[in-house]
Design an enzyme around this catalytic site. Structure first.
Site, short mmCIF file in Angstrom:
data_model
loop_
_atom_site.label_atom_id
_atom_site.label_comp_id
_atom_site.label_asym_id
_atom_site.label_seq_id
_atom_site.Cartn_x
_atom_site.Cartn_y
_atom_site.Cartn_z
N LYS A 111 28.16 47.07 14.33
CA LYS A 111 29.23 46.20 13.82
C LYS A 111 28.65 45.12 12.89
O LYS A 111 29.13 44.93 11.77
CB LYS A 111 29.97 45.51 14.98
N ARG A 154 38.15 41.74 22.21
CA ARG A 154 37.40 42.52 23.18
C ARG A 154 38.18 42.77 24.46
O ARG A 154 37.67 43.41 25.38
CB ARG A 154 36.14 41.74 23.56
N ARG A 211 26.58 44.76 29.40
CA ARG A 211 27.43 44.63 28.21
C ARG A 211 28.19 45.93 27.96
O ARG A 211 29.36 45.91 27.58
CB ARG A 211 26.57 44.26 26.99
N ARG A 226 17.26 38.35 20.48
CA ARG A 226 18.31 37.74 21.29
C ARG A 226 17.96 37.79 22.77
O ARG A 226 17.45 38.81 23.26
CB ARG A 226 19.64 38.48 21.05
N ARG A 250 15.89 45.58 18.23
CA ARG A 250 16.47 44.73 17.17
C ARG A 250 15.77 43.37 17.07
O ARG A 250 15.43 42.75 18.06
CB ARG A 250 17.95 44.50 17.51
P1 AP5 Z 1 23.95 45.78 15.11
O1 AP5 Z 1 24.63 45.98 13.81
O2 AP5 Z 1 23.24 44.49 15.36
O3 AP5 Z 1 24.97 46.16 16.30
P2 AP5 Z 1 26.24 45.39 16.86
O4 AP5 Z 1 27.33 46.41 17.00
O5 AP5 Z 1 26.54 44.18 16.04
O6 AP5 Z 1 25.72 45.05 18.30
P3 AP5 Z 1 25.73 43.70 19.13
O7 AP5 Z 1 24.65 43.82 20.14
O8 AP5 Z 1 25.71 42.50 18.24
O9 AP5 Z 1 27.12 43.82 19.82
P4 AP5 Z 1 27.63 43.06 21.03
O10 AP5 Z 1 29.06 43.39 20.94
O11 AP5 Z 1 26.96 43.37 22.30
O12 AP5 Z 1 27.17 41.54 20.74
P5 AP5 Z 1 27.95 40.26 20.27
O13 AP5 Z 1 27.03 39.39 19.53
O14 AP5 Z 1 29.25 40.62 19.65
O15 AP5 Z 1 22.91 46.99 15.29
C1 AP5 Z 1 22.01 47.04 16.40
C2 AP5 Z 1 20.63 47.51 15.94
O16 AP5 Z 1 20.71 48.86 15.51
C3 AP5 Z 1 20.05 46.71 14.74
O17 AP5 Z 1 18.68 46.53 14.94
C4 AP5 Z 1 20.32 47.60 13.54
O18 AP5 Z 1 19.31 47.45 12.56
C5 AP5 Z 1 20.32 49.00 14.15
N1 AP5 Z 1 21.33 49.87 13.53
C6 AP5 Z 1 22.58 49.55 13.12
N2 AP5 Z 1 23.22 50.62 12.61
C7 AP5 Z 1 22.34 51.66 12.70
C8 AP5 Z 1 22.39 53.04 12.32
N3 AP5 Z 1 23.49 53.58 11.75
N4 AP5 Z 1 21.31 53.81 12.56
C9 AP5 Z 1 20.18 53.25 13.15
N5 AP5 Z 1 20.06 51.97 13.50
C10 AP5 Z 1 21.13 51.17 13.28
O19 AP5 Z 1 28.29 39.56 21.67
C11 AP5 Z 1 27.27 39.00 22.48
C12 AP5 Z 1 27.88 38.32 23.70
O20 AP5 Z 1 28.74 37.24 23.28
C13 AP5 Z 1 28.79 39.21 24.57
O21 AP5 Z 1 28.04 39.96 25.50
C14 AP5 Z 1 29.70 38.16 25.23
O22 AP5 Z 1 29.04 37.49 26.28
C15 AP5 Z 1 29.92 37.17 24.10
N6 AP5 Z 1 31.09 37.50 23.27
C16 AP5 Z 1 31.08 37.79 21.93
N7 AP5 Z 1 32.33 38.05 21.49
C17 AP5 Z 1 33.16 37.93 22.56
C18 AP5 Z 1 34.55 38.08 22.74
N8 AP5 Z 1 35.35 38.44 21.73
N9 AP5 Z 1 35.06 37.88 23.99
C19 AP5 Z 1 34.27 37.50 25.02
N10 AP5 Z 1 32.93 37.34 24.91
C20 AP5 Z 1 32.38 37.54 23.70
MG MG Z 2 26.51 42.10 16.41
#
Ligand code: AP5
Ligand code: MG
Length: 216
Positions: A13, A88, A172, A161, A127
């Site tokens: 994402k 979410r 997660r 992170r 990552r």
């Molecule tokens: P990346 O693009 O970083 O993946 P992502 O989908 O953004 O994954 P996240 O870990 O950020 O998602 P998340 O939903 O767990 O975390 P968030 O910060 O939203 O890609 C990952 C890796 O793969 C990178 O190294 C990249 O280079 C590689 N990659 C990407 N695409 C690729 C491909 N096609 N092929 C190969 N490699 C690839 O949330 C964190 C925390 O915040 C949550 O756990 C929760 O506690 C809180 N939170 C956030 N939003 C909410 C909400 N709306 N409600 C409640 N709590 C929330």
């Molecule tokens: Mg992300």
């Protein structure tokens, strides 16, 4: 244009939202990034969110919907926004409808990145990001062109992170399955859902998303 990027942790994402920002001038609204900034600043929201995020559970609906509404009111989102990691839960999906309606905006598309969960752990534990500009890298899939130097800003320090470890990733993913997956049929019923194969390489995923957005 207002779109949602949906998918489990590591689906790509953030990677794809950053590309849409630079290619289309849209603004990425990542609740994860906003919460991490709040934790870093030590604000009241950050103090509430820190332990929850480190455990891999979800922060409260009221907090995340509140920060999304505030961010939209800051302006600079005329070319459109990409909701990354929000909504979410079913409650957040309803809150988003109200937030958009109150601002005369509509939701144009929900893009689901479909992925194989086993591969996600590898993506997440590998990552890292630039400590200065936040550019994203990966131990195997995207190393800086010159080892130890950010391609974008030339900085030499990188960070990982605190929730990017195998145990927290499993929590997660369980949260995603239990609380986020159930909102997918809601958007499908509204004719807004489009699926993209998130296991393809990054450029192919970007092209598939571009095709969907060009057809809106
Ligand atoms: P990346 O693009 O970083 O993946 P992502 O989908 O953004 O994954 P996240 O870990 O950020 O998602 P998340 O939903 O767990 O975390 P968030 O910060 O939203 O890609 C990952 C890796 O793969 C990178 O190294 C990249 O280079 C590689 N990659 C990407 N695409 C690729 C491909 N096609 N092929 C190969 N490699 C690839 O949330 C964190 C925390 O915040 C949550 O756990 C929760 O506690 C809180 N939170 C956030 N939003 C909410 C909400 N709306 N409600 C409640 N709590 C929330
Ligand atoms: Mg992300």
């Amino acid at each position: 244009m207002n779109i949602i990027l949906l998918g489990p942790p590591g689906a790509g994402k953030g990677t794809q939202a950053a590309r849409l920002e630079s290619d289309r001038g849209m603004v990425q609204l990542s609740t994860g990034d906003m919460l991490r900034a709040a934790v870093k600043s030590g604000s009241p929201v950050g103090l509430q969110a820190k332990a929850v995020m480190e455990s891999g559970q979800l922060v409260s609906d009221e907090i995340v919907s509140g920060i999304i509404g505030e961010r939209l009111d800051m302006g600079d989102t005329d070319k459109g926004v990409i909701f990354d990691g929000y909504p979410r839960t079913a409650a957040q999906a309803e809150q988003l409808d109200a937030i958009l309606a109150a601002r005369g905006r509509t939701l144009d598309k929900v893009i689901e990145l479909t992925v194989d969960e086993d591969a996600l752990v590898e993506r997440i534990v590998g990552r890292f990001t630039c400590g200065n500009c936040g550019a994203g890298y990966h131990d195997h899939f995207k190393q800086p062109k010159v080892a130890g130097t950010c391609d974008v800003c030339g900085h030499h320090e990188f960070k990982r992170r605190p929730d990017d470890n195998e145990d927290t990733v499993r929590t997660r993913m369980a949260e995603y399955r239990a609380k986020t997956e159930p909102i997918i049929p809601i958007y499908e019923a509204r004719g807004l859902l489009a699926g993209v194969d998130g296991m393809a390489d990054m450029d192919s995923v970007s092209k598939a998303i571009e095709r969907i957005l060009d057809a809106i």
